[in-house]
Design an enzyme around this catalytic site. Structure first.
Site, PDB file in Angstrom:
ATOM      1  N   TYR A 188      -6.519  -3.330  12.898  1.00  0.00           N
ATOM      2  CA  TYR A 188      -7.369  -2.196  12.495  1.00  0.00           C
ATOM      3  C   TYR A 188      -8.790  -2.340  13.021  1.00  0.00           C
ATOM      4  CZ  TYR A 188      -3.489  -0.426   9.790  1.00  0.00           C
ATOM      5  OH  TYR A 188      -2.270   0.090   9.433  1.00  0.00           O
ATOM      6  N   ASP A 244       0.814  -1.210   0.000  1.00  0.00           N
ATOM      7  CA  ASP A 244       0.000   0.000   0.000  1.00  0.00           C
ATOM      8  C   ASP A 244       0.854   1.270   0.000  1.00  0.00           C
ATOM      9  OD1 ASP A 244      -2.340   1.563   0.261  1.00  0.00           O
ATOM     10  OD2 ASP A 244      -2.178   1.545   2.449  1.00  0.00           O
ATOM     11  N   GLU A 267       1.000  -1.478  14.035  1.00  0.00           N
ATOM     12  CA  GLU A 267       0.119  -0.606  13.246  1.00  0.00           C
ATOM     13  C   GLU A 267      -1.265  -0.590  13.872  1.00  0.00           C
ATOM     14  OE1 GLU A 267      -0.184  -1.254   8.971  1.00  0.00           O
ATOM     15  OE2 GLU A 267       1.980  -1.582   8.804  1.00  0.00           O
ATOM     16  N   GLU A 297       3.315  -8.190   7.287  1.00  0.00           N
ATOM     17  CA  GLU A 297       2.013  -8.767   6.953  1.00  0.00           C
ATOM     18  C   GLU A 297       2.056  -9.834   5.865  1.00  0.00           C
ATOM     19  OE1 GLU A 297      -1.007  -5.808   6.257  1.00  0.00           O
ATOM     20  OE2 GLU A 297      -1.086  -5.291   8.383  1.00  0.00           O
TER      21      GLU A 297
HETATM   22  C1  BDP Z   1      -1.517  -2.545   6.509  1.00  0.00           C
HETATM   23  C2  BDP Z   1      -0.165  -2.360   5.849  1.00  0.00           C
HETATM   24  C3  BDP Z   1       0.159  -0.918   5.524  1.00  0.00           C
HETATM   25  C4  BDP Z   1      -1.064  -0.239   4.969  1.00  0.00           C
HETATM   26  C5  BDP Z   1      -2.131  -0.247   6.054  1.00  0.00           C
HETATM   27  C6  BDP Z   1      -3.408   0.492   5.622  1.00  0.00           C
HETATM   28  O1  BDP Z   1       0.880  -2.916   6.621  1.00  0.00           O
HETATM   29  O2  BDP Z   1       1.222  -0.864   4.605  1.00  0.00           O
HETATM   30  O3  BDP Z   1      -0.817   1.055   4.520  1.00  0.00           O
HETATM   31  O4  BDP Z   1      -2.472  -1.577   6.331  1.00  0.00           O
HETATM   32  O5  BDP Z   1      -4.276  -0.142   5.058  1.00  0.00           O
HETATM   33  O6  BDP Z   1      -2.118  -3.636   5.928  1.00  0.00           O
HETATM   34  O7  BDP Z   1      -3.482   1.685   5.834  1.00  0.00           O
END
Ligand code: BDP
Length: 605
Positions: free
Chosen positions: A470, A162, A505, A415
């Site tokens: 997330y 991404d 993240e 990932e």
């Molecule tokens: C994760 C990835 C990251 C993406 C992020 C996203 O590690 O590179 O930018 O999600 O979706 O899957 O913002």
């Protein structure tokens, strides 16, 4: 390979600036020997920089294939009898270099340095033509992987990470001179014992038969604090000023080769931070003190410049890290410029250092869940050959960054698919590779939401669990209550593994200037509420030793229905203006910094 330096025996000449540049639209440059003459139709291009956004031309931005860089360089007249090399700090993703008509080196991998000894090809005082052909194409045999698909309108590059596939010469290019007998590598390992520290160095040299080696250690004021003879020795310092988070104290280790008369034949300077790193139970210890990571997954990404390194922007980014109270960063998702690592060393910023192995997961694409029409691991996709390239990427990362005190943890992938037997087979040997390359630091990989606790088959090989989650964004978007419960449950399950957890993240896309009384996704208020929810969860789980928000700043991606002018999960905008979340994080992290658990320094005792 050592990075070029100016020392009492070494010199370097920067080749940064404007080069002649041509896009090889038809892919004929090699056949037509574009290296053998001044580049016909070349335009001016800045080095270092990504070329993509600089020429106001979508054809250049989205070109998939080779581009050519060329310039002339005069070999300094005083360099006769020296070993002369051309050194590129990176070329993304692969490159071939010619001096005059002779190809001198090719390199695979877009984020690590390479060089060629050109002593036999150049004469001091002469001007030579230097040509670099850079290829941005990704395949199943590259790290990161990609594929060029034939479509109705022609070939199209696809990849599963991404961020935009910026390419070009992203970092400095040097011409360097060393003595023919020269040091070519050094590894430094440090230890602490009470007020004392030790610096063990292992150096190697080329054409150095009959020469002696010596090392002199000086403190930050240039005062000698110890010395040793030989290529492998330990220097003790008592009292020592340790390198610590927030206290980037560096010693200078000067390595020398000496002739019989005691004259210095070669001299190389290695900065050294004396510190230890250890994982004990669920704790991550730096200098024996529990360390809690606060900070970001970042990107080398700026408007115009793309992934090109720039010192002014480096200083700005680190100032913002300091302002917000971040003590650490992850080099998501590739090795960053060596200048970034040096700056982290000097500023006491802790680094999780990552390879470019991102996108090894066909269950994900551009951060969006959904099948990609490929199987991740198979003979035709990610296979043994990819694994070999990946192993090489790990070795090159460790070889380059092993002496940075700021680097405390290796991340060998971001990932990847990790819930299958194939993944287990692929990754198990790569953990051996990283541990063999560096037995002194913990290693791990970054786990994806698709391989939750109980399903992931790779995390068992890792010393530290790094999780990207997330909840409240890609799942339970807009429902922070449901997100909190689900996240809490998963995190507690991971905590049962008895290893430290860093949430590498968590983040929510946010449009600066969008506001909502009742926090709605994409608003600045939602980003704050989302982070607060995550922090409540982290604070309930002792094994969590780190929080890295995704992302430090907004960044460029490929276009897509989920991306509004790029990825907007930045706490700062792409041009580094704070969103509301920056102030919320600052309140939390600056409070943490003031806590009495900050590592103590003997000289303050
Ligand atoms: C994760 C990835 C990251 C993406 C992020 C996203 O590690 O590179 O930018 O999600 O979706 O899957 O913002």
């Amino acid at each position: 390979m050592l990075r070029p330096q100016d020392t009492r025996t070494r010199e370097r000449k920067s080749l940064d600036g404007l080069w002649s540049f041509r896009v090889d639209t038809e892919g004929v440059g090699r056949e037509e020997r574009w290296f053998a003459a001044p580049l016909a139709g070349g335009v001016q291009m800045a080095v270092p920089a990504s070329y993509n956004d600089l020429l106001a031309d979508a054809g250049v931005r989205d070109h998939s294939g080779e581009v050519w860089y060329q310039r002339t360089v005069r070999i300094p007249r005083g360099w006769s009898g020296r070993r002369i090399a051309v050194h590129l700090e990176s070329a993304t993703h692969r490159a071939t270099v010619w001096v005059g008509d002779t190809a001198v080196v090719s390199h695979e991998g877009g984020y690590t340095p390479f060089e060629a000894d050109v002593s036999e090809l150049v004469q001091p005082g002469d001007e030579v033509r230097l040509t670099v052909c850079v290829d941005n194409r990704l395949s199943f045999r590259t790290i990161p992987p990609g594929v060029i698909e034939q479509t109705a309108v022609g070939p199209r590059q696809r990849y599963w990470h991404d961020f935009f596939n910026y390419a070009g010469i992203h970092r400095s290019v040097w011409l360097s001179a060393t003595p023919v007998a020269h040091l070519d590598d050094v590894t430094v390992v440090t230890a602490l014992d009470g007020t004392a520290g030790t610096v063990r160095y292992t150096a190697s040299a080329v054409a150095a038969d009959g020469l002696d080696a010596r090392a002199v250690l000086r403190d930050a004021d240039g005062i000698e604090v110890g010395r040793a003879s030989g290529t492998d020795a330990t220097i003790a310092v008592d009292p020592v000023h340790p390198w610590a988070p927030g206290d980037g104290y560096l010693y200078d280790l000067e390595l020398q080769l000496l002739d019989h008369a005691g004259e210095v034949v070669d001299s190389y300077h290695q900065s050294v931070g004396v510190r230890t790193v250890e994982v004990r139970g669920t704790e991550f210890l730096i200098n024996g003190e529990p360390f809690r990571f606060t900070g970001f997954g970042m990107h080398e990404d700026h408007p115009g410049l793309g992934k090109g390194h720039n010192d002014a922007l480096l200083v700005q980014d680190f100032a913002l890290l300091g302002w917000i109270g971040a003590n650490s960063l992850r080099t998501s998702h590739y090795p960053y410029s060596e200048d970034v690592l040096d700056h982290a060393d000097r500023n006491g910023i802790v680094v999780i250092d990552e390879t470019a192995a991102v996108g090894l997961n066909m269950g994900l694409g551009g951060g969006i869940f959904g099948g990609q029409g490929y199987q991740t691991f198979s003979e035709d996709t990610i296979n043994d050959e990819t694994q070999r390239v990946h192993a090489q990427a790990i070795r090159e990362l460790v070889a380059r960054d092993k002496n940075h005190p700021s680097v405390v943890l290796w991340s060998i992938a971001n990932e990847p698919e990790s819930d299958t037997e194939e993944a287990e087979h692929y990754f198990r040997p790569l953990f051996d590779v990283v541990r063999e390359a560096d037995p002194t630091r913990p290693a791990g990989f970054v786990n994806v939401m698709l391989a939750p606790h109980g399903k992931c088959r790779v995390s068992r090989f890792a010393d530290v669990l790094m999780l990207n989650r997330y909840y409240g964004w890609y799942v339970h978007a807009g429902d922070l209550e449901a997100a909190e419960q689900a996240w809490d449950e998963e995190l507690r399950a991971w905590a049962g593994e008895g290893k430290p957890i860093i949430v590498t993240e968590y983040g929510a896309d946010t449009l600066p200037g969008m506001h909502a009384v009742d926090p709605q996704p994409w608003s600045e208020e939602y980003q704050v509420a989302y982070l607060d929810m995550n922090h409540r969860v982290f604070d309930r789980v002792d094994a969590v030793v780190g929080e890295h928000v995704w992302n430090f700043a907004d960044f460029a991606t490929t276009p897509g229905a989920m991306r509004v002018g790029g990825n907007k999960k930045g706490v700062f905008t792409r041009d580094r203006a704070p969103k509301g979340a920056a102030f919320a994080l600052r309140r939390r992290w600056r409070r943490d910094l003031a806590a009495p658990s900050a590592p103590s320094r003997p000289d303050q005792a």
